[in-house]
Enzyme design. Sequence first.
Site, PDB file in Angstrom:
ATOM      1  N   SER A 146       6.830  -0.118  15.703  1.00  0.00           N
ATOM      2  CA  SER A 146       6.049   1.117  15.721  1.00  0.00           C
ATOM      3  C   SER A 146       6.655   2.121  16.707  1.00  0.00           C
ATOM      4  CB  SER A 146       4.586   0.787  16.021  1.00  0.00           C
ATOM      5  OG  SER A 146       3.768   1.897  15.724  1.00  0.00           O
ATOM      6  N   ASP A 222       0.689  -0.749   5.281  1.00  0.00           N
ATOM      7  CA  ASP A 222       0.571  -0.329   6.678  1.00  0.00           C
ATOM      8  C   ASP A 222      -0.446   0.803   6.764  1.00  0.00           C
ATOM      9  OD1 ASP A 222       1.111   1.110   9.170  1.00  0.00           O
ATOM     10  OD2 ASP A 222       2.883  -0.164   9.327  1.00  0.00           O
ATOM     11  N   HIS A 254       0.164  -3.142   9.659  1.00  0.00           N
ATOM     12  CA  HIS A 254       0.891  -2.715  10.865  1.00  0.00           C
ATOM     13  C   HIS A 254       0.792  -3.736  12.003  1.00  0.00           C
ATOM     14  CE1 HIS A 254       2.966   0.601  12.865  1.00  0.00           C
ATOM     15  NE2 HIS A 254       2.219   0.436  13.931  1.00  0.00           N
TER      16      HIS A 254
END
Lengths: 276, 276
Positions: A146, A222, A254
């Site tokens: 991320s 996600d 995610h």
Amino acid sequence: METLSENACFGGIQGVYRHNSTSCRCDMTFGLFLPEEARDGPVPVLWYLSGLTCTHENAMTKAGAQAWAAEQGIALIFPDTSPRGEGVADDDDYDLGQGAGFYVNATQDPWAKHFRMWDYVAEELPALVFENFELDSDRQAITGHSMGGHGALVMGMNLPARFRSVSAFAPISNPTASDWGRKQFQAYLGDESPDWLKYDATVLMKEVGFDGPVLIDTGTKDQFIDLLRPEALAQAVAARRQQAVLRMQPGYDHSYFFVSSFMEDHVAFHAEHLYA
Amino acid sequence: METLSENACFGGIQGVYRHNSTSCRCDMTFGLFLPEEARDGPVPVLWYLSGLTCTHENAMTKAGAQAWAAEQGIALIFPDTSPRGEGVADDDDYDLGQGAGFYVNATQDPWAKHFRMWDYVAEELPALVFENFELDSDRQAITGHSMGGHGALVMGMNLPARFRSVSAFAPISNPTASDWGRKQFQAYLGDESPDWLKYDATVLMKEVGFDGPVLIDTGTKDQFIDLLRPEALAQAVAARRQQAVLRMQPGYDHSYFFVSSFMEDHVAFHAEHLYA
């Protein structure tokens, strides 16, 4: 440097260390996994940069990386994601301030005093760990999740010849065009400027690319994918004719359940090039 | 249907057959590899669509696919790339006419009479082979190279539920924006029109996608890569959140040396889903 903990782990040692950072002007904590092979001499290193809200600890406990790093004889370094402490600026939002350094050198108040994560991760922490542990600075690779995937990609492209391979899990891929990026760059760096572009993986891919292999995984489910903008980076990778493997993983979100599912692939990918 | 040849091959049979095609109004020749397992009943099928200038024979002799298909117990079908013969329209250029059917149904003279490769590959040839060989029509997958990669991708997306998985080697990815496409669509289909869009993988990826896994390899040194436009398809795949693996393979060009290098991966990829 102070040792906070050392635990036997997959035949090696998972340590946590604290030191006073000159870049961030505060104490900083990091995790370091040393495989058994480090007893006999320097081992290759895989840096893991974490995402929003994380400390050094999240990936260390939830990514399952040590199993595969031990198998491959690779060390893992888990830096924190920002400066921390009572004297350090912060924000009520989870995505700005402590836990959200975005791996940049802030130039704007109140952030400029402590938020120098670029210098910390690119210069200060490497100098510290290569001085104090059996790590081979000629064999480094970098990954992240991320915001940390963003960090891994921009470090890889901005520091040519530093890393042999770069990978990322669900990276923030085009922060200058995303609410995960514009808000923070505005706060840390000021009005939109050339400074922003050197921290944007899609822009860097268009302009310089990476001289080595790249692996990127993103989950099709996600929940933050609109903020990640994988399509911008995919376009740039293919347009550059960049050596790369881009995977859209069906059904994954995610979370660290996603990261841990593909950690074996990423560690093996880096090992192939660290031991080439 | 006439048998032109049958050779023992990796424990199975590599055959070449000719038949009179009602779609193309001429004799058509195709290759078919049947693995040993087809002696005991229907086996899954992987279609392989070839590129510009190819006949049924190129991939059959140069792609190295039979070794991996035999290992996985999968049949391979190698259709020709266009109608052929003295009575069939042609052009002096290698990229139009015989050997360059682009897997479309031509609507314009002089092509409309014979150049109905969409009907041939999507309907007529399947009916023929499922009638005559031990093939399981419920377990089909499709791949192809260059113009054939284009064919595989557009068949996969235009024929929902027909194929469990789709892959491509260096596909022509966005023909409506490429000199490998615009010239031929103009000749076969007439002025730019909605007809063009149903034969463009990037457009189809944006509009419908593929309900299953996709694997695409392209060489970073592909000498035709500007005509292939992998960046357009990569953008569309990621923007759609399409389950996919996109690989930019370092140093590889457009040849069968590239195709054969990754054939094992593609056959294994399809086998995973054909036997799921």
